[in-house]
Design an enzyme around this catalytic site. Sequence first.
Site, PDB file in Angstrom:
ATOM      1  N   LYS A  53       0.877  -1.138   0.092  1.00  0.00           N
ATOM      2  CA  LYS A  53       0.006   0.027   0.125  1.00  0.00           C
ATOM      3  C   LYS A  53       1.038   1.086   0.047  1.00  0.00           C
ATOM      4  O   LYS A  53       1.992   1.245   0.366  1.00  0.00           O
ATOM      5  CB  LYS A  53      -0.779   0.023   1.198  1.00  0.00           C
ATOM      6  CG  LYS A  53      -1.961   0.877   1.271  1.00  0.00           C
ATOM      7  CD  LYS A  53      -3.013   0.541   2.233  1.00  0.00           C
ATOM      8  CE  LYS A  53      -4.025   1.672   2.217  1.00  0.00           C
ATOM      9  NZ  LYS A  53      -4.463   1.923   0.705  1.00  0.00           N
ATOM     10  N   ASN A  97     -13.783   2.685  -3.659  1.00  0.00           N
ATOM     11  CA  ASN A  97     -12.970   2.881  -2.451  1.00  0.00           C
ATOM     12  C   ASN A  97     -12.470   4.279  -2.543  1.00  0.00           C
ATOM     13  O   ASN A  97     -12.075   4.828  -3.459  1.00  0.00           O
ATOM     14  CB  ASN A  97     -12.110   2.095  -2.132  1.00  0.00           C
ATOM     15  CG  ASN A  97     -10.698   2.117  -2.826  1.00  0.00           C
ATOM     16  OD1 ASN A  97      -9.813   2.973  -1.963  1.00  0.00           O
ATOM     17  ND2 ASN A  97     -10.278   1.834  -3.933  1.00  0.00           N
ATOM     18  N   LEU A 109      -5.266   6.590   1.536  1.00  0.00           N
ATOM     19  CA  LEU A 109      -4.028   6.242   2.127  1.00  0.00           C
ATOM     20  C   LEU A 109      -3.863   5.974   3.519  1.00  0.00           C
ATOM     21  O   LEU A 109      -2.929   6.421   3.892  1.00  0.00           O
ATOM     22  CB  LEU A 109      -3.110   6.815   1.247  1.00  0.00           C
ATOM     23  CG  LEU A 109      -2.925   7.210  -0.294  1.00  0.00           C
ATOM     24  CD1 LEU A 109      -1.984   7.958  -0.871  1.00  0.00           C
ATOM     25  CD2 LEU A 109      -2.974   5.667  -1.033  1.00  0.00           C
ATOM     26  N   ASN A 142       3.110   6.301  -6.830  1.00  0.00           N
ATOM     27  CA  ASN A 142       1.952   6.271  -6.944  1.00  0.00           C
ATOM     28  C   ASN A 142       1.542   7.987  -7.258  1.00  0.00           C
ATOM     29  O   ASN A 142       1.508   8.733  -6.657  1.00  0.00           O
ATOM     30  CB  ASN A 142       1.079   5.868  -5.657  1.00  0.00           C
ATOM     31  CG  ASN A 142      -0.319   6.113  -5.642  1.00  0.00           C
ATOM     32  OD1 ASN A 142      -1.011   6.594  -6.930  1.00  0.00           O
ATOM     33  ND2 ASN A 142      -1.252   5.827  -4.637  1.00  0.00           N
ATOM     34  N   CYS A 189      -1.614  11.115  -6.777  1.00  0.00           N
ATOM     35  CA  CYS A 189      -1.915  12.033  -5.800  1.00  0.00           C
ATOM     36  C   CYS A 189      -1.839  13.298  -6.211  1.00  0.00           C
ATOM     37  O   CYS A 189      -1.021  13.600  -7.212  1.00  0.00           O
ATOM     38  CB  CYS A 189      -0.623  11.924  -4.909  1.00  0.00           C
ATOM     39  SG  CYS A 189      -0.146  10.389  -4.491  1.00  0.00           S
ATOM     40  N   LYS A 210       3.370   4.028 -11.341  1.00  0.00           N
ATOM     41  CA  LYS A 210       2.142   3.457 -11.453  1.00  0.00           C
ATOM     42  C   LYS A 210       0.942   4.458 -12.000  1.00  0.00           C
ATOM     43  O   LYS A 210       0.803   5.558 -11.357  1.00  0.00           O
ATOM     44  CB  LYS A 210       1.526   3.062 -10.099  1.00  0.00           C
ATOM     45  CG  LYS A 210      -0.109   2.685  -9.737  1.00  0.00           C
ATOM     46  CD  LYS A 210      -0.422   1.455  -9.977  1.00  0.00           C
ATOM     47  CE  LYS A 210      -1.590   1.204  -9.674  1.00  0.00           C
ATOM     48  NZ  LYS A 210      -1.798   0.834  -8.185  1.00  0.00           N
ATOM     49  N   THR A 237      -7.198   2.979  -9.822  1.00  0.00           N
ATOM     50  CA  THR A 237      -8.642   3.005 -10.056  1.00  0.00           C
ATOM     51  C   THR A 237      -9.278   4.292 -10.809  1.00  0.00           C
ATOM     52  O   THR A 237      -8.454   5.397 -10.995  1.00  0.00           O
ATOM     53  CB  THR A 237      -9.184   3.188  -8.725  1.00  0.00           C
ATOM     54  OG1 THR A 237      -8.709   4.210  -7.874  1.00  0.00           O
ATOM     55  CG2 THR A 237      -8.963   1.902  -7.830  1.00  0.00           C
ATOM     56  N   GLY A 244     -12.097  -3.482  -9.993  1.00  0.00           N
ATOM     57  CA  GLY A 244     -12.849  -4.655 -10.183  1.00  0.00           C
ATOM     58  C   GLY A 244     -12.951  -4.831 -11.462  1.00  0.00           C
ATOM     59  O   GLY A 244     -12.715  -4.299 -12.583  1.00  0.00           O
ATOM     60  N   GLY A 266      -5.777  -6.876  -7.460  1.00  0.00           N
ATOM     61  CA  GLY A 266      -5.945  -6.205  -6.185  1.00  0.00           C
ATOM     62  C   GLY A 266      -7.338  -6.731  -5.579  1.00  0.00           C
ATOM     63  O   GLY A 266      -7.486  -7.626  -4.731  1.00  0.00           O
TER      64      GLY A 266
HETATM   65  C1  LIG Z   1      -9.076  -0.779  -1.270  1.00  0.00           C
HETATM   66  C2  LIG Z   1      -8.030  -0.312  -2.273  1.00  0.00           C
HETATM   67  C3  LIG Z   1      -7.139   0.242  -1.835  1.00  0.00           C
HETATM   68  C4  LIG Z   1      -5.991   0.634  -2.809  1.00  0.00           C
HETATM   69  N1  LIG Z   1      -4.778   1.570  -2.506  1.00  0.00           N
HETATM   70  C5  LIG Z   1      -3.909   1.692  -3.487  1.00  0.00           C
HETATM   71  C6  LIG Z   1      -2.724   2.412  -2.859  1.00  0.00           C
HETATM   72  O1  LIG Z   1      -2.541   2.525  -1.846  1.00  0.00           O
HETATM   73  N2  LIG Z   1      -1.874   2.663  -3.969  1.00  0.00           N
HETATM   74  C7  LIG Z   1      -1.967   2.274  -5.225  1.00  0.00           C
HETATM   75  O2  LIG Z   1      -1.060   2.613  -6.134  1.00  0.00           O
HETATM   76  N3  LIG Z   1      -3.184   1.896  -5.408  1.00  0.00           N
HETATM   77  C8  LIG Z   1      -4.095   1.218  -4.549  1.00  0.00           C
HETATM   78  N4  LIG Z   1      -5.374   0.820  -5.016  1.00  0.00           N
HETATM   79  C9  LIG Z   1      -5.343   0.544  -6.461  1.00  0.00           C
HETATM   80  C10 LIG Z   1      -4.995  -0.991  -6.694  1.00  0.00           C
HETATM   81  O3  LIG Z   1      -3.582  -1.257  -6.416  1.00  0.00           O
HETATM   82  C11 LIG Z   1      -5.234  -1.160  -8.364  1.00  0.00           C
HETATM   83  O4  LIG Z   1      -4.647  -0.467  -9.073  1.00  0.00           O
HETATM   84  C12 LIG Z   1      -6.739  -1.008  -8.851  1.00  0.00           C
HETATM   85  O5  LIG Z   1      -7.499  -1.589  -7.709  1.00  0.00           O
HETATM   86  C13 LIG Z   1      -7.112  -2.177  -9.905  1.00  0.00           C
HETATM   87  O6  LIG Z   1      -6.982  -3.247  -9.690  1.00  0.00           O
HETATM   88  P1  LIG Z   1      -7.955  -4.347  -9.121  1.00  0.00           P
HETATM   89  O7  LIG Z   1      -9.184  -4.003  -9.968  1.00  0.00           O
HETATM   90  O8  LIG Z   1      -7.311  -5.606  -9.406  1.00  0.00           O
HETATM   91  O9  LIG Z   1      -8.460  -3.978  -8.027  1.00  0.00           O
HETATM   92  C14 LIG Z   1      -6.152   0.271  -4.197  1.00  0.00           C
HETATM   93  C15 LIG Z   1      -7.411  -0.328  -4.482  1.00  0.00           C
HETATM   94  C16 LIG Z   1      -8.243  -0.655  -3.459  1.00  0.00           C
HETATM   95  C17 LIG Z   1      -9.343  -1.406  -3.872  1.00  0.00           C
END
Ligand SMILES: Cc1cc2nc3c(=O)[nH]c(=O)nc-3n(C[C@H](O)[C@H](O)[C@H](O)COP(=O)(O)O)c2cc1C
Length: 330
Positions: free
Chosen positions: A72, A96, A100, A154, A157, A191, A219, A243, A291
């Site tokens: 994270k 979501n 952070l 990341n 931000c 990212k 996301t 998702g 994720g």
């Molecule tokens: C609950 C949650 C927390 C996340 N926290 C971060 C994060 O701290 N840093 C980051 O780069 N992406 C974060 N993401 C994004 C995921 O790493 C990923 O890029 C995104 O959810 C798409 O993948 P998925 O559909 O498999 O979840 C988060 C996603 C979710 C669902």
Amino acid sequence: MTHNLMRITNHESRITDAARGPSPQSPVPSLAVEIAGIKFVHPVLAAPGPLGFGREVQSVVDLHSFAGFITKSVTLDPRSGHPYPQVVPTAGGWLNSQGLPNHGLAGFLTKDLPYLRTLGIPLIVSIAGESVREFVTLAEWLSQEEGVAAVELNVSCPNVDRGLVFGVDPQLTRELVAAVRAVCRYPLFVKLTPNVTDIVPIARAAEEAGADALSLVNTLVGLAVDVHTRRAKLGAGTGGLSGPAIRPIAVRMVWEVARHCDTPVIGMGGIATAEDALEFLIAGARAVAVGSAVIDRPSVATEIRAGLVRYLQEHHVDDVAEVIGSLEVR
Ligand SMILES: Cc1cc2nc3c(=O)[nH]c(=O)nc-3n(C[C@H](O)[C@H](O)[C@H](O)COP(=O)(O)O)c2cc1C
């Protein structure tokens, strides 16, 4: 490009006789991939976020089922996160806005990193900041630590100085990546955010400034409304959609970036099965990350890995590298 064409040709000839299925003596195909000199035993990594810093979920998820762990995002100062609810389900995904939450750099170095080092799989530390200076400070500190395979920026931000999310602007992205590249002793992953009109100029800016890998996608910004209270369902209002709902967008972006950049791509967005992972690999991702799917299915990485092996055997392909970037667009 020539390399990719060779792969496509290879892929075609192997697919032609694929209908026969695996023979009893099908060799176990190689799933190993390498990104920025980091060797992953298979291409399925843990995406940053849903698994936090690992310790929180170790009793439910076998973290060794992933070939690499992306943390994270860590910030300089501790963050308690946004008001609840922080995650709400939507059709085909989750929205979501956690904000952070993390222990901050000092907490990460003393509490999280010692545990993550014991996992013995490549560890990619995701960092987030509100200014170039914050990112640079985080990277400088991490560069003094052992047991880190790579640092991931990341860039979703907001930059407080410019009032703009880093990753929506090629110039901001370039400045950030170049500044961190100059101080970071580890490979640098960037990212990317999908909340842009054209992701290619941003990917190129990151590449030109020294990114060693591009992770995509983060996301997509969304809003879910409770029609009874007429309030946003998330405590913070808007949030990030993840998702299966975002998978076709993510695959498209991976394909666009992989075609225009030489930097290895790590694809993610809605991956829950081997077939989902293969879509990204065929579109050009060298590895994938999972994720949200882990929230429902802690064994998802093991299942995807097994499914990849089955697919390669069925198609008489002995190395996953042969499917990477083999997409043919009619
Ligand atoms: C609950 C949650 C927390 C996340 N926290 C971060 C994060 O701290 N840093 C980051 O780069 N992406 C974060 N993401 C994004 C995921 O790493 C990923 O890029 C995104 O959810 C798409 O993948 P998925 O559909 O498999 O979840 C988060 C996603 C979710 C669902």
